[in-house]
Scaffold this active site. Structure first.
Site, mmCIF file in Angstrom:
data_model
loop_
_atom_site.group_PDB
_atom_site.id
_atom_site.type_symbol
_atom_site.label_atom_id
_atom_site.label_comp_id
_atom_site.label_asym_id
_atom_site.label_seq_id
_atom_site.Cartn_x
_atom_site.Cartn_y
_atom_site.Cartn_z
ATOM 1 N N ASN A 278 40.696 45.121 31.917
ATOM 2 C CA ASN A 278 41.719 45.462 32.824
ATOM 3 C C ASN A 278 42.565 44.575 33.323
ATOM 4 O O ASN A 278 42.506 43.259 33.261
ATOM 5 C CB ASN A 278 41.558 46.314 34.064
ATOM 6 N N CYS B 278 40.976 36.862 40.886
ATOM 7 C CA CYS B 278 41.593 37.862 40.047
ATOM 8 C C CYS B 278 42.275 36.845 39.110
ATOM 9 O O CYS B 278 43.036 36.095 39.013
ATOM 10 C CB CYS B 278 42.701 38.452 40.985
ATOM 11 N N LYS C 277 34.597 35.978 47.193
ATOM 12 C CA LYS C 277 34.346 36.474 45.905
ATOM 13 C C LYS C 277 34.537 35.587 44.783
ATOM 14 O O LYS C 277 35.656 35.161 44.536
ATOM 15 C CB LYS C 277 35.104 37.940 45.577
ATOM 16 N N GLY D 229 28.698 43.349 38.856
ATOM 17 C CA GLY D 229 28.992 42.889 37.286
ATOM 18 C C GLY D 229 28.241 44.043 36.475
ATOM 19 O O GLY D 229 27.099 43.546 36.061
ATOM 20 N N GLY E 198 31.029 49.119 40.627
ATOM 21 C CA GLY E 198 32.534 49.054 40.168
ATOM 22 C C GLY E 198 32.688 50.185 39.233
ATOM 23 O O GLY E 198 33.089 51.138 39.171
#
Lengths: 322, 280
Positions: free
Chosen positions: A77, A149, A184, A262, A284
């Site tokens: 993504n 990110c 994170k 993950g 997720g």
């Protein structure tokens, strides 16, 4: 705690430092919207916590489409942190989130140290319940600092791949909040243990890992990258062994409680992460495939513990070591 | 809704080379389904392919509790779907998204490109005729495609239609926007003498097809002052508005660009708000 007629009780309570959750199953940032989208399928009240979509100081349109590319057992993504911005989040989303009967973790992202400081202090004001209705959930339960990110050009992962800046970002957040701070981590580093030590020095209370792995997919018909942003973050079962390995390494490197994620799609996967050293797990991409996945995983975890004679789910954390 | 729907029928329709399948699902989805909505189907128990497949609803039969879906085998996911046999069950999320507005009077112009005709089928069935007059403009690659994708169905329904093919093997050669534009000019001429526009029947339009076609149809409708709804398609993951993968770009009342989610805010949008080729 739940009681069973033909078995003992399994305490699901999960203590991540001062952050206490009713169970160890969390939904991961960016896969659960703002808590409303999946409410009809999987009630937030049955989850340990929900993590909301990453927030930045200003609203972001995110990246152009296509933002998605499916790969074997995986998903690339490049959403690019599309979000309504801090102010709109506080005014329009937070009041609704505060009504949910679950712990709410707010994921924050920025492009400078000042961005992170600003968001931490702005959210600090909303970290305590405003009234009796909110008292059950208590407003915001924790901040998750996104230094990982892969889909934005500056900030994000740039902070998360350099130990010194990762430490500085966590420090900046920590100085401006009384909430538990979750760092994170990005998997796109050579030495994950070094990054874990850096955020630990910066004052992180909890570490969550892993964010997505930087990847790419090329359409052989058009001979061009599938994603408009060319590269994106890989998630889904495809990345699970990498994530398990990193949780295992970080568990040995630091004393902090870990939230493992993950590619977790089944309860067996969740058990694997806890054995590797995660005290809690985040679900997720599996939500997209099976919106009931978090509930099924929680049930499976509980059954596993009961069948093996554990009284608390926390007894299995880190058992793969030593 | 998170459903287990029973596969009543799943078979190749038309020419094998076109690889178009018809699937009928029995269950709760039919109770609330609206034209323009879609169902999000898990094609296999395994994680490869990982994601569900969004497929638009082409037919709704509440009494029989059945919805009909047409799909073209284009990759691993749809290939696996084509192997599902009758009496098996499928995990279905849905019906999802917002559907088309159904007009109650006037003339309803439908413009479809390729397999974009599938959601139009359920829309046509939902319109009360003859109170509303329907006219369909449908463009496809060639005769084989149109025959496989439901030309006979249209003839059975007795719908007024005009078709185009890229190779001229059936109907007029060219793009579907050609006869659409021509028809609007004729309508405009026939009412040229009517000064009071409230005396002319209202025109409505809905379209589904590739982005280039939708953009062209939007321009034509804006020029002619016809309210148009478009059904957009974008790569989708969650289907419920959580992942922000399938966004389109719109301009809000204040003139600012904003994103909307094809799965949740759409797939049907008012054409006038959509920003085509946003480039951001």
């Amino acid at each position: 705690m739940q009681e069973y007629s033909n078995g003992h009780q399994v305490d699901l309570t999960t203590r991540l430092g001062t952050l206490v959750l009713r169970n160890p199953v969390i939904t991961a940032s960016g896969t659960y919207g703002f808590g409303e989208e999946y409410a009809a399928y999987c009630s937030p009240s049955s989850l340990g916590a929900i993590t909301v979509k990453g927030i930045t100081p200003l609203p972001r349109l995110g990246n152009p489409v296509p933002r998605l590319a499916e790969t074997p057992a995986g998903l690339l993504n490049s959403v690019g942190l599309e979000n309504p911005g801090l102010e709109e989040f506080i005014n329009s989303y937070l009041p609704k989130l505060a009504q949910l009967d679950t712990a709410v973790i707010v994921n924050i992202s920025g492009f400078s140290l000042e961005d992170y400081s600003l968001m931490a202090s702005a959210l600090e004001e909303h970290s305590r319940p405003k009234n009796r209705d909110q008292a059950r959930s208590g407003g915001i339960a924790a901040l998750e600092v996104n230094i990982s990110c892969p889909n934005i050009k500056h900030g994000g992962m740039a902070f998360g791949t350099n130990p010194k800046s990762a430490e500085a970002v966590v420090q900046a957040v920590k100085r401006n909040t009384t909430l538990p701070v979750i760092a994170k981590l990005s998997p796109n580093v050579t030495d994950i243990a070094e990054m874990a030590k850096a955020v630990s020095s910066g004052g992180a209370d909890i570490i969550s890992l892993i964010n997505t792995l930087l990847g790419m997919s090329i359409d052989i018909r058009t001979q061009k990258p599938v994603l408009a942003n060319k590269m994106g973050g890989l998630s889904g079962p495809a990345i699970r062994p990498v994530a398990v390995r990193m949780v295992y390494q970080v568990y040995e490197a630091v004393e902090l409680p870990l939230i493992g994620m993950g590619g977790i799609a089944t309860w067996e996967d969740a058990v694997e992460f806890m054995l590797a050293g995660a005290s809690a797990v985040s679900i997720g991409t599996a939500n997209f495939v099976n919106p009931m996945a978090p509930l099924e995983i929680l049930k499976g975890l509980e059954d596993y513990c009961r069948q093996r004679g554990y009284h608390s789910v926390q007894e299995i954390v880190g058992l793969a070591h030593g | 809704m998170y459903l287990n729907e029973k596969v009543v029928e799943n078979r190749l329709v038309g020419h094998p080379g076109q690889a178009i399948y018809k699937m009928v699902l029995k269950g709760q989805a039919a109770q609330t389904a609206q034209p323009g909505q879609f169902v999000h189907i898990r094609v296999a128990e395994s994680f490869d392919p990982l994601l569900r497949r969004p497929l638009s609803i082409a037919g709704i039969n509440r009494e029989r509790e059945e919805i009909t879906i047409y799909y073209r085998v284009a990759g691993k996911g749809t290939r696996l779907l084509s192997q599902i046999r009758a009496n098996e069950y499928l995990s279905v999320l849905g019906p999802l998204g917002t559907g088309f507005t159904i007009p109650r009077d006037g003339e309803f112009l439908l413009i479809a490109g390729g397999i974009g005709v599938f959601p139009i089928y359920s829309l046509m069935e939902a319109v009360a005729q003859p109170q509303v007059k329907i006219k369909l403009f449908w463009g496809g690659e060639n005769k084989e495609f149109l025959e496989s994708a439901g030309l006979k169905h249209l003839q059975d329904l007795g719908i007024d239609y005009e078709i185009t093919t890229l190779d001229g093997s059936l109907g007029q050669q060219g793009l579907v926007t050609d006869p659409f534009r021509k028809y609007l000019a004729e309508v405009s001429n026939s009412f040229a003498g009517v000064k009071d526009k409230t005396k002319t029947p209202p025109l409505w339009a809905a379209a589904c097809g590739p982005p280039g076609m939708l953009k062209a149809v939007t321009e034509i409708c804006l020029e002619n002052g016809i309210p148009l709804e478009v059904s957009l398609e974008e790569r989708m993951a969650c289907g419920v508005g959580a992942c922000l993968g399938c966004v389109c770009t719109v301009r809000d009342a204040a003139g600012n660009l904003r994103r909307k989610r094809a799965c949740k805010d759409g797939p049907v949008f008012e054409a006038k708000e959509v920003v085509w080729d946003a480039g951001v």
